[in-house]
Design an enzyme around this catalytic site. Structure first.
Site, PDB file in Angstrom:
ATOM      1  N   LYS A 193      18.120   3.639  -9.163  1.00 58.43           N
ATOM      2  CA  LYS A 193      16.724   3.603  -9.206  1.00 58.43           C
ATOM      3  C   LYS A 193      16.094   4.226 -10.185  1.00 58.43           C
ATOM      4  CE  LYS A 193      17.588   1.434  -5.472  1.00 58.43           C
ATOM      5  NZ  LYS A 193      17.331   1.708  -4.166  1.00 58.43           N
ATOM      6  N   ASP A 241      16.928  12.258   1.326  1.00 58.30           N
ATOM      7  CA  ASP A 241      17.043  11.195   0.422  1.00 58.30           C
ATOM      8  C   ASP A 241      15.746  11.324  -0.840  1.00 58.30           C
ATOM      9  OD1 ASP A 241      16.839   8.847  -1.365  1.00 58.30           O
ATOM     10  OD2 ASP A 241      17.739   7.712   0.390  1.00 58.30           O
ATOM     11  N   TYR A 247      14.931   3.796   4.427  1.00 62.49           N
ATOM     12  CA  TYR A 247      15.471   2.790   3.576  1.00 62.49           C
ATOM     13  C   TYR A 247      16.342   1.917   4.519  1.00 62.49           C
ATOM     14  CZ  TYR A 247      18.419   0.478  -0.069  1.00 62.49           C
ATOM     15  OH  TYR A 247      18.962  -0.672  -0.647  1.00 62.49           O
ATOM     16  N   ARG A 278      39.121  10.063  -9.791  1.00 62.57           N
ATOM     17  CA  ARG A 278      38.742  10.068  -8.587  1.00 62.57           C
ATOM     18  C   ARG A 278      38.102  11.486  -7.957  1.00 62.57           C
ATOM     19  NH1 ARG A 278      41.199  10.137  -3.616  1.00 62.57           N
ATOM     20  NH2 ARG A 278      43.098   9.129  -4.251  1.00 62.57           N
TER      21      ARG A 278
HETATM   22  C1  LIG Z   1      18.043   1.925  -3.205  1.00 67.33           C
HETATM   23  C2  LIG Z   1      18.142   2.888  -2.092  1.00 67.33           C
HETATM   24  C3  LIG Z   1      19.188   3.696  -1.412  1.00 67.33           C
HETATM   25  C4  LIG Z   1      20.611   2.860  -1.570  1.00 67.33           C
HETATM   26  O1  LIG Z   1      21.063   2.781  -2.724  1.00 67.33           O
HETATM   27  P1  LIG Z   1      22.108   1.762  -3.679  1.00 67.33           P
HETATM   28  O2  LIG Z   1      22.372   2.199  -4.922  1.00 67.33           O
HETATM   29  O3  LIG Z   1      21.263   0.511  -3.564  1.00 67.33           O
HETATM   30  O4  LIG Z   1      23.374   1.756  -2.751  1.00 67.33           O
HETATM   31  C5  LIG Z   1      19.164   4.520  -0.474  1.00 67.33           C
HETATM   32  N1  LIG Z   1      17.937   5.314  -0.187  1.00 67.33           N
HETATM   33  C6  LIG Z   1      16.855   4.729  -1.033  1.00 67.33           C
HETATM   34  C7  LIG Z   1      15.477   5.339  -0.718  1.00 67.33           C
HETATM   35  C8  LIG Z   1      17.073   3.495  -1.954  1.00 67.33           C
HETATM   36  O5  LIG Z   1      15.885   3.243  -2.478  1.00 67.33           O
END
Ligand SMILES: *Cc1c(COP(=O)(O)O)cnc(C)c1O
Length: 394
Positions: free
Chosen positions: A211, A186, A114, A61
């Site tokens: 992603k 992000d 998001y 962790r």
């Molecule tokens: C998918 C996504 C998230 C969240 O990510 P997870 O891996 O699904 O928790 C946050 N920001 C953006 C821009 C995303 O596409």
């Protein structure tokens, strides 16, 4: 264990299986250390490692060699000094928000975030007394205008979901710096191949590595990248308290994804260009959103800021919800699915899925229509992909 201590009973021998450490050669791939804990020869060494965040590994962790290899690689690609891998993208976002904000703080956030982050912020407002003001993120003067004495953070996305808005990062981060705010970006949609927000003044970068970084739809993960050491240790300390850590196997899969990220990203962008351009010429399509199109409102900013326009294309269908239902039920090659960034194309209807947590007013303010469809363009041959989209439109 020395031979003199060797226990011969089968139960004991079955438990104490030792890994051999390779000598004289090095594994070509980063090994998977699927271990929750690490063992020590003596107490002083153990105590020393326990007391230092960057000491020897103790417990996964807090840190793990496979996870650290992934963290170091992403930190390097982003131009950061350190990174912390998390169990998901939302794990990265929630760790940043819960670690850096307290009750009474005010956050400036870009409209059209998001969906999961939008609902998390709504929850934090209601239950933790954190206030949020949404910005259009078109003019950096919006930052000073919306600032209050309690404003603490500016939260942006490099390429916003699903309409591909790209805000002028250097201008927004300097406005935030002047106001004494922490800027969180992000960078999921751009990936470290297309943009490096830390180089444009951001303090914290987050990714859903589910992603493009993972890239193969086989792992859920996230990562936080920073350049400031003090910020890094605050996030690491609170992140380990929150239990946000990534599993080593997820980190291992993500390393494999990361190795091909630059080539994949080039092809996502090239395929998206074909799809976006053809969509603009289609009579059933009212409007196309892809920052690479010259008439996209963010095109000039995107050209200056990004090394490519990303793989996500959105478009408004004439005929609203009905048209979106019929289109999404006709696609064959592309999949009707959440998420993006994998090798296969996915199609989503934001109003019913990713942004269904928004009320109609918020949806309209974010520019999302009932007929808006998002296509996360994959790595198929673009002609095959276009044939599929075209037959579903016709
Ligand atoms: C998918 C996504 C998230 C969240 O990510 P997870 O891996 O699904 O928790 C946050 N920001 C953006 C821009 C995303 O596409």
């Amino acid at each position: 264990m020395s031979d003199s201590q060797r226990h011969d009973r089968v139960q004991t021998r079955a438990v104490h299986i030792r890994a051999s450490v390779p000598e004289g050669s090095v594994p070509a791939a980063v090994p998977l250390y699927q271990t929750s804990l690490f063992t020590f020869e003596d107490l002083p060494t153990f105590a020393d490692a326990w007391s230092k965040p960057d000491g020897a590994f103790t417990y996964s962790r807090f840190g793990n060699p496979t996870t650290k290899a992934f963290e170091d690689a992403v930190a390097d690609l982003e131009g950061g000094s350190s990174a912390m891998a998390t169990a998901s993208g939302m794990g990265a976002v929630s760790t940043v928000l819960l670690s850096l904000l307290r009750t009474g703080d005010h956050v400036l956030a870009q409209r059209g975030l998001y969906g999961g982050v939008f609902t998390l912020l709504a929850d934090l407002c209601e239950r933790w007394g954190i206030e949020v003001t949404y910005l259009d993120a078109e003019d950096p003067a919006e930052v000073a205008a919306a600032c209050r004495p309690t404003t603490r953070m500016l939260y942006l996305e490099t390429i916003a979901n699903p309409l591909g808005q790209v805000c002028d990062l250097p201008a927004f981060t300097s406005a935030a710096q002047r106001a004494g705010l922490i800027t969180v970006v992000d960078n999921t949609f751009a990936s470290p191949v297309l943009c490096h927000p830390l180089r444009h003044g951001a303090d914290v970068v987050v990714h859903s590595t589910t992603k493009y970084i993972g890239g193969h739809s086989d792992v859920v993960g996230g990562i936080i990248v920073v350049k400031d050491q003090e910020l890094a240790s605050t996030l690491w300390r609170r992140g380990t308290e929150l239990g946000a850590c990534a599993d080593p196997f997820a980190a291992w899969l993500s390393i494999r994804g990361l190795q091909t990220l630059p080539v994949r990203m080039r092809q996502h962008c090239a395929n998206a260009e074909v799809v976006a351009t053809r969509l603009t010429e289609h009579p059933k399509v009212a409007r196309v959103y892809w920052p690479g199109l010259p008439d996209h409102p963010s095109h000039a900013t995107a050209r200056a800021l990004l090394d490519g326009y990303g793989g996500v294309v959105a478009f408004d269908l004439h005929g609203g919800m009905e048209a979106a239902r019929s289109f999404t039920s006709r696609i064959r090659l592309a999949s009707l699915a959440p998420s993006l960034g994998g090798v296969g194309t996915t199609v989503l209807h934001p109003a019913s899925i990713s942004h269904s947590g928004m009320d109609p007013d918020a949806l309209r303010a974010a520019g999302i229509d009932q007929g808006t469809v998002r296509v996360a363009v994959g790595l198929e041959h673009p002609e095959d992909l276009w044939s599929d989209l075209a037959q579903a439109l016709d």
